[in-house]
Design a protein around this motif. Structure first.
Motif, mmCIF file in Angstrom:
data_model
loop_
_atom_site.group_PDB
_atom_site.id
_atom_site.type_symbol
_atom_site.label_atom_id
_atom_site.label_comp_id
_atom_site.label_asym_id
_atom_site.label_seq_id
_atom_site.Cartn_x
_atom_site.Cartn_y
_atom_site.Cartn_z
ATOM 1 N N ARG A 81 -11.259 13.279 -0.946
ATOM 2 C CA ARG A 81 -10.719 12.251 -0.069
ATOM 3 C C ARG A 81 -10.077 11.173 -0.928
ATOM 4 N NH1 ARG A 81 -15.507 8.413 2.376
ATOM 5 N NH2 ARG A 81 -16.531 7.891 0.390
ATOM 6 N N TRP A 82 -9.211 10.368 -0.307
ATOM 7 C CA TRP A 82 -8.544 9.317 -1.044
ATOM 8 C C TRP A 82 -8.213 8.171 -0.088
ATOM 9 C CZ3 TRP A 82 -3.486 7.398 -0.456
ATOM 10 C CH2 TRP A 82 -2.717 8.052 0.519
ATOM 11 N N GLY A 83 -7.828 7.036 -0.652
ATOM 12 C CA GLY A 83 -7.486 5.898 0.182
ATOM 13 C C GLY A 83 -6.906 4.774 -0.648
ATOM 14 N N ALA A 84 -6.475 3.746 0.028
ATOM 15 C CA ALA A 84 -5.914 2.564 -0.630
ATOM 16 C C ALA A 84 -6.405 1.335 0.121
ATOM 17 C CB ALA A 84 -4.390 2.602 -0.633
ATOM 18 N N THR A 85 -6.805 0.310 -0.620
ATOM 19 C CA THR A 85 -7.358 -0.903 -0.040
ATOM 20 C C THR A 85 -6.631 -2.112 -0.600
ATOM 21 O OG1 THR A 85 -9.537 0.167 0.120
ATOM 22 C CG2 THR A 85 -9.450 -2.233 0.349
ATOM 23 N N ARG A 86 -6.183 -2.987 0.303
ATOM 24 C CA ARG A 86 -5.530 -4.207 -0.129
ATOM 25 C C ARG A 86 -6.581 -5.244 -0.496
ATOM 26 N NH1 ARG A 86 -2.454 -4.793 3.861
ATOM 27 N NH2 ARG A 86 -0.468 -4.110 2.980
ATOM 28 N N LEU A 103 0.832 -1.193 0.000
ATOM 29 C CA LEU A 103 0.000 0.000 0.000
ATOM 30 C C LEU A 103 0.871 1.250 0.000
ATOM 31 C CD1 LEU A 103 -2.761 -0.931 2.608
ATOM 32 C CD2 LEU A 103 -2.831 -1.166 0.123
ATOM 33 N N PRO A 104 0.485 2.273 -0.749
ATOM 34 C CA PRO A 104 1.260 3.524 -0.742
ATOM 35 C C PRO A 104 1.061 4.267 0.573
ATOM 36 C CG PRO A 104 -0.727 3.804 -2.050
ATOM 37 C CD PRO A 104 -0.678 2.341 -1.654
ATOM 38 N N ARG A 105 2.102 4.896 1.031
ATOM 39 C CA ARG A 105 2.049 5.677 2.263
ATOM 40 C C ARG A 105 2.561 7.079 1.985
ATOM 41 N NH1 ARG A 105 -1.370 2.748 5.238
ATOM 42 N NH2 ARG A 105 -0.654 0.583 5.493
ATOM 43 N N GLN A 106 1.803 8.042 2.434
ATOM 44 C CA GLN A 106 2.262 9.412 2.277
ATOM 45 C C GLN A 106 3.333 9.705 3.313
ATOM 46 O OE1 GLN A 106 -0.768 12.354 2.722
ATOM 47 N NE2 GLN A 106 0.569 14.063 2.190
ATOM 48 N N TRP A 123 6.133 13.275 -4.453
ATOM 49 C CA TRP A 123 5.130 14.329 -4.404
ATOM 50 C C TRP A 123 3.759 13.872 -4.906
ATOM 51 C CZ3 TRP A 123 5.937 18.932 -2.094
ATOM 52 C CH2 TRP A 123 7.258 19.270 -1.805
ATOM 53 N N GLY A 124 3.659 12.641 -5.437
ATOM 54 C CA GLY A 124 2.397 12.186 -6.021
ATOM 55 C C GLY A 124 1.259 12.129 -5.007
ATOM 56 N N LEU A 125 1.466 11.418 -3.905
ATOM 57 C CA LEU A 125 0.418 11.311 -2.900
ATOM 58 C C LEU A 125 0.173 12.635 -2.183
ATOM 59 C CD1 LEU A 125 1.097 7.821 -1.286
ATOM 60 C CD2 LEU A 125 -0.602 8.455 -3.001
ATOM 61 N N PHE A 126 1.221 13.470 -2.136
ATOM 62 C CA PHE A 126 1.022 14.798 -1.556
ATOM 63 C C PHE A 126 0.013 15.590 -2.389
ATOM 64 C CE2 PHE A 126 2.132 19.315 -1.516
ATOM 65 C CZ PHE A 126 2.011 19.599 -0.162
ATOM 66 N N LEU A 127 0.132 15.522 -3.716
ATOM 67 C CA LEU A 127 -0.817 16.210 -4.588
ATOM 68 C C LEU A 127 -2.216 15.613 -4.463
ATOM 69 C CD1 LEU A 127 1.365 16.634 -7.808
ATOM 70 C CD2 LEU A 127 0.704 18.416 -6.185
#
Length: 620
Positions: free
Chosen positions: A599-604, A574-577, A588-592
């Motif tokens: 809102r945003w999120g990531a699900t395994r 999972l990506p982590r900011q 800088w991708g997740l920062f943008l």
């Protein structure tokens, strides 16, 4: 005499050295069995010595009167002890006392009543809980109470009433202590009746005084005798102990009920493509704590998991197990496991909790894009599907074994979920009772659903909240054997025209292709104003996915009340900011995404992961 005193619980009164009762003794008399009298009035003459001690012709009459008194106390205490709650206990005291023992009775209780080891607040307040007296049309009864009785009395330490209550023993109304105490309790309009025509009996629970009772006899009736103080003491003791138990039980039941309710969801999620409604009804007061639960859990891809379960038994333990299984189900749902795998892991968890931890459960996953629902059952009653037009269908789901049995496999089925249809999930308390089997209840449920849908016509669905109320109305009045959990889902789905879906190869040209596809889809939907921001964020997510995957990626846009963008790949990482330094060239991708998306999120997932973000739609 001692045997009778032991039977009626008066031994402590006989040996109590505190003043208030004097030398009154239990007279000799036959040991009482059964309910006995209690129908007539207890009366007698006022004498300096108990009549039972006299010799001569009056001895037999005195013994008979004492025997009647003992039979009355035995019947009255049994009537009081039958009460389960506060009002029933107080009513039992009043009904047992009037008119057999007194022409009127007043019951005062502390407000609020202390519970357990709570430290009472001083000064405390006594509030009139109940007043019972003979009806005015009774020609044999004078109007005993003809003044305004105080509903509230404040008891201050050191007052005359406080001292009488502290003494615990009942006292006659014309005694020196009661002459001062009764006006504090009943009001300044109180006039002491001539002779022993009033008894003030403190109500003492296990730890402290919790109230007071006043027994009154009118002028047309013989006054109380010294032995009547013992009867009043026994009635007061039985009432106080019953009130103590009722208060403790009420507090425990309240805590258990609140515990169970806190384990249920406060509100249902606003899932895309489906509307949800729920109901929960506890069982009868004598079995109000159970293990029924329901839940709705948002899943990746705008899907939603629908869960209904029932832990066997009704106790605090059942509620506790319910909370653990519900938490486990939520955790498993976030892993996006198939329904049959979720039930398998719940079964293992139940076995870890204990060998006799059994529960039924139904787990379903609704996909609004595919208009399909996948369902697996662990010994739970089958769901009912209400179609447009009122046709009902009991879904054919493999029943499976209850959770906690162990060593069994669960099977899932995938079924159509047409738009406008309503799925009803429920626990067996809705359809099963001592006089009705499950399948009879399900047929009644089908008929009720069909009848509720008729007023809406063939092209419209009935209001969801009203439908839930109609379903519960089939229960009728009276206590229920089991608690009930009900979860209704109205399938709206997402139209194919509001979905855009592509596969991208993990190559350097993928971000540019993703931007073009997104630009064309947004233009087709009239959302050109979002194009710049969405293209930028999609490009960042696709670029990040290329670094971790070697298989085609998925790109999906969903237009509902929000614009949802999803990028999926087969990497479980999972990506982590992270907080980057100003001199860093990457990261800088997740920062943008965090700054520009609503809102945003990531699900395994079992096959990888999905990273998503949502954008609010511009006003029309």
């Amino acid at each position: 005499m001692e045997e009778i005193a032991d039977e009626l619980g008066w031994r402590d009164l006989l040996g109590d050295p505190r003043p208030g009762v004097g030398e009154a003794l239990i007279p000799n008399g036959p040991e009482v069995e059964g309910w006995g009298g209690g129908e007539g009035r207890l009366s007698g003459t006022t004498t300096d010595n108990p009549p039972s001690r006299r010799d001569g012709p009056g001895a037999e009459l005195a013994v008979r009167k004492d025997s009647d008194r003992i039979r009355f106390v035995g019947a009255a205490t049994r009537r009081i002890s039958r009460g389960m709650d506060l009002d029933e206990i107080v009513l039992g005291l009043c009904r047992a006392s009037v008119p057999t023992f007194a022409d009127a009775v007043l019951v005062y209780l502390r407000d609020p009543l202390p519970v357990g080891d709570e430290r009472p607040v001083l000064p405390f307040v006594l509030r009139l809980r109940r007043l019972d007296q003979l009806h005015e049309d009774d020609t044999n009864a004078p109007n005993v109470i003809d003044w305004d009785v105080l509903n509230l009395s404040e008891i201050r330490p050191g007052s005359a009433l406080a001292e009488v209550l502290r003494g615990v023993r009942p006292v006659f109304g014309d005694s020196a202590a009661a002459r001062v105490a009764l006006p504090e309790l009943l009001g300044v309009g109180w006039a002491v009746l001539s002779g022993h025509r009033a008894i003030l009996a403190p109500l003492r629970g296990r730890r402290r005084v919790i109230g007071a009772t006043v027994f009154l006899r009118g002028a047309g009736r013989a006054a109380f005798e010294p032995d009547d103080l013992l009867a009043a003491a026994q009635l007061a003791t039985q009432t106080a102990l019953g009130i103590d138990k009722a208060v403790l039980y009420g507090r425990e039941a309240y805590i258990a009920d609140e515990l169970q309710r806190t384990m249920l969801p406060d509100s249902l999620p606003q899932a895309t493509g489906v509307r949800l409604a729920s109901r929960y009804l506890p069982a009868a007061e004598t079995a109000r704590v159970g293990g029924d639960w329901y839940d709705a859990i948002p899943l990746p891809g705008s899907r939603v998991a629908l869960v209904v379960g029932d832990v066997m038994g009704r106790s605090m333990m059942s509620a506790s197990i319910m909370g653990q299984l519900r938490t486990t189900a939520q955790t498993l749902a976030q892993l996006d496991l198939p329904p049959q795998e979720v039930l398998h892991h719940l079964d293992e968890q139940a076995q870890r909790l204990g060998s006799d931890r059994m529960a039924t459960c139904l787990y379903a996953v609704y996909d609004p894009v595919a208009h399909r629902i996948t369902i697996a059952s662990a010994g739970h009653p089958p769901p009912v599907l209400l179609h447009l037009g009122g046709r009902t269908e009991v879904l054919q789901v493999p029943p499976g074994a209850p959770i906690g049995v162990g060593g069994v496999d669960f099977e899932a089925v995938e079924l159509d979920a047409p738009a406008g249809a309503t799925l009803l999930l429920y626990t067996d308390g809705l359809v099963e009772s001592r006089v009705q089997d499950v399948w009879t209840g399900i047929e009644i449920l089908r008929e009720r659903l069909a009848a509720s849908a008729q007023p809406s016509g063939p092209d419209h669905s009935p209001p969801l909240e009203a439908l839930c109320d109609d379903v519960l109305d089939m229960l009728g009045q009276g206590d229920r054997d089991d608690d009930i959990a009900l979860l209704a889902a109205r399938f709206n789905g997402i139209a194919p025209s509001d979905v855009a879906y592509w596969y991208l190869e993990p190559e350097d040209a993928a971000p540019g292709r993703a931007r073009r596809l997104v630009r064309n889809a947004l233009s087709r939907w009239g959302l050109d104003g979002l194009s710049d921001e969405v293209e930028l964020l999609i490009s960042e997510l696709v670029t990040n996915a290329i670094r971790f995957t070697s298989r085609p990626m998925s790109l999906r846009l969903l237009r509902t009340d929000m614009l949802r963008c999803e990028v999926g790949d087969d990497s479980p990482q999972l990506p982590r900011q992270r907080r980057d330094r100003d001199i860093d060239e990457g990261g800088w991708g997740l920062f943008l995404v965090n700054r520009l998306a609503w809102r945003w999120g990531a699900t395994r997932l079992s096959t990888g992961k999905v990273v998503w973000f949502e954008m609010t739609l511009p006003p029309k």
